[in-house]
Scaffold this motif. Structure first.
Motif, PDB file in Angstrom:
ATOM      1  N   ARG A 153      -3.674 -14.688  -1.102  1.00  0.00           N
ATOM      2  CA  ARG A 153      -5.277 -15.221  -1.273  1.00  0.00           C
ATOM      3  C   ARG A 153      -5.743 -13.937  -0.183  1.00  0.00           C
ATOM      4  O   ARG A 153      -5.370 -13.778   0.878  1.00  0.00           O
ATOM      5  N   VAL A 154      -6.977 -13.601  -0.847  1.00  0.00           N
ATOM      6  CA  VAL A 154      -7.457 -12.235   0.032  1.00  0.00           C
ATOM      7  C   VAL A 154      -8.698 -13.119   0.572  1.00  0.00           C
ATOM      8  O   VAL A 154      -9.793 -13.268   0.182  1.00  0.00           O
ATOM      9  N   ASN A 195     -10.616   4.266  -3.181  1.00  0.00           N
ATOM     10  CA  ASN A 195     -11.161   3.259  -4.179  1.00  0.00           C
ATOM     11  C   ASN A 195      -9.834   3.338  -5.089  1.00  0.00           C
ATOM     12  O   ASN A 195      -9.721   2.028  -5.476  1.00  0.00           O
ATOM     13  N   LEU A 235      -7.430   0.914  -3.386  1.00  0.00           N
ATOM     14  CA  LEU A 235      -7.948  -0.479  -3.645  1.00  0.00           C
ATOM     15  C   LEU A 235      -7.789  -1.187  -4.829  1.00  0.00           C
ATOM     16  O   LEU A 235      -7.347  -2.297  -5.026  1.00  0.00           O
ATOM     17  N   GLU A 236      -8.051  -0.435  -5.871  1.00  0.00           N
ATOM     18  CA  GLU A 236      -7.672  -1.105  -7.346  1.00  0.00           C
ATOM     19  C   GLU A 236      -6.484  -1.083  -7.630  1.00  0.00           C
ATOM     20  O   GLU A 236      -5.999  -2.294  -7.940  1.00  0.00           O
ATOM     21  N   VAL A 242      -5.385  -4.414  -5.510  1.00  0.00           N
ATOM     22  CA  VAL A 242      -5.870  -5.575  -6.219  1.00  0.00           C
ATOM     23  C   VAL A 242      -5.038  -6.093  -7.528  1.00  0.00           C
ATOM     24  O   VAL A 242      -4.665  -7.047  -7.818  1.00  0.00           O
ATOM     25  N   LYS A 243      -4.615  -5.092  -8.273  1.00  0.00           N
ATOM     26  CA  LYS A 243      -3.960  -5.245  -9.460  1.00  0.00           C
ATOM     27  C   LYS A 243      -2.449  -5.903  -9.076  1.00  0.00           C
ATOM     28  O   LYS A 243      -1.877  -6.784  -9.631  1.00  0.00           O
ATOM     29  N   ASN A 247      -1.365  -7.155  -6.436  1.00  0.00           N
ATOM     30  CA  ASN A 247      -1.700  -8.558  -5.964  1.00  0.00           C
ATOM     31  C   ASN A 247      -1.833  -9.700  -6.954  1.00  0.00           C
ATOM     32  O   ASN A 247      -1.275 -10.775  -6.697  1.00  0.00           O
ATOM     33  N   ASP A 248      -2.906  -9.091  -8.025  1.00  0.00           N
ATOM     34  CA  ASP A 248      -3.126 -10.450  -8.929  1.00  0.00           C
ATOM     35  C   ASP A 248      -1.892 -10.474  -9.763  1.00  0.00           C
ATOM     36  O   ASP A 248      -1.778 -11.784 -10.452  1.00  0.00           O
TER      37      ASP A 248
END
Length: 220
Positions: A21-22, A4, A7-8, A11-12, A14-15
């Motif tokens: 695009r996921v 987890n 993953l967080e 995501v951060k 990538n943003d």
């Protein structure tokens, strides 16, 4: 928990950075299965007719014997290498003393004589060559003979003085108040012994020189 957290973080990143695009999870194809082990029949594994099952295992006493043998071989190699190194160094020193291989190269015209050797050769030539060396060797013999005679005469004089001192001491008793001969002549005896040792060393050195001259007289 680690999954987890990873993953967080992904995501951060990538943003904020990659902006990729996921795709939705439902659009992904399932992961293919992967064989982690190769299935084998137990009859093949336990079949002792093809090869010995414990062929790679070595008994403890054999392993120790092999270790001792390896150490012995290493010691022999190390000892022989040290002997070779010592012999090589001794050979190098001996060759240097004989001015080799420079002398041979000089005779062949491919090399000039070292300065020290050239000076020695010139000195021999100036003294008369082989005949001059023979004359100097004879002078050494004569000087050694004279010195040896002086040594013997001095020893005889000291021995005579010691006998006379003992005789007078016995004859006159307490009236003979002179210090004992061994005390008076101690320094002379010490110097005489050193002189005798020097004569012995000189004789050995002269013998080596004479032997070297005899061995190399044909090359002169």
């Amino acid at each position: 928990v680690n999954i987890n957290r990873n993953l967080e973080r992904a995501v951060k990143e990538n943003d904020r950075v990659y902006l990729m695009r996921v795709p939705p999870t439902s659009s992904l194809s399932p992961l293919p299965a992967f064989a982690m082990v190769k299935p084998m029949a137990m009859s093949e594994v336990l079949d002792a007719s093809k090869e010995k099952m414990f062929a790679s295992l070595v008994p403890d006493n054999s392993a120790k014997a092999l270790s001792r043998y390896t150490e012995m071989v290493d010691d022999i190699i190390r000892t022989q290498a040290e002997k070779l190194q010592q012999a090589s160094e001794l050979t190098r020193v001996r060759l240097k003393e004989m001015e080799l291989p420079d002398s041979i190269l000089a005779l062949e015209g491919n090399f000039t004589l070292p300065t020290s050797l050239k000076e020695d050769v010139e000195a021999v030539q100036i003294s008369g060559g082989p005949a001059g060396l023979e004359s100097e060797l004879q002078q050494l013999k004569d000087l050694r003979r004279v010195n040896q005679e002086l040594l013997v005469q001095t020893e005889e004089l000291l021995q005579k003085e010691s006998r006379e001192d003992a005789q007078f001491r016995s004859q006159f008793g307490t009236k003979w108040t002179r210090p004992q001969s061994s005390t008076l002549t101690k320094n002379l005896l010490d110097r005489l012994n050193r002189f005798a040792g020097n004569l012995k060393q000189a004789a050995d050195s002269d013998a080596r020189i004479e032997r070297s001259v005899r061995e190399h007289s044909a090359l002169m």
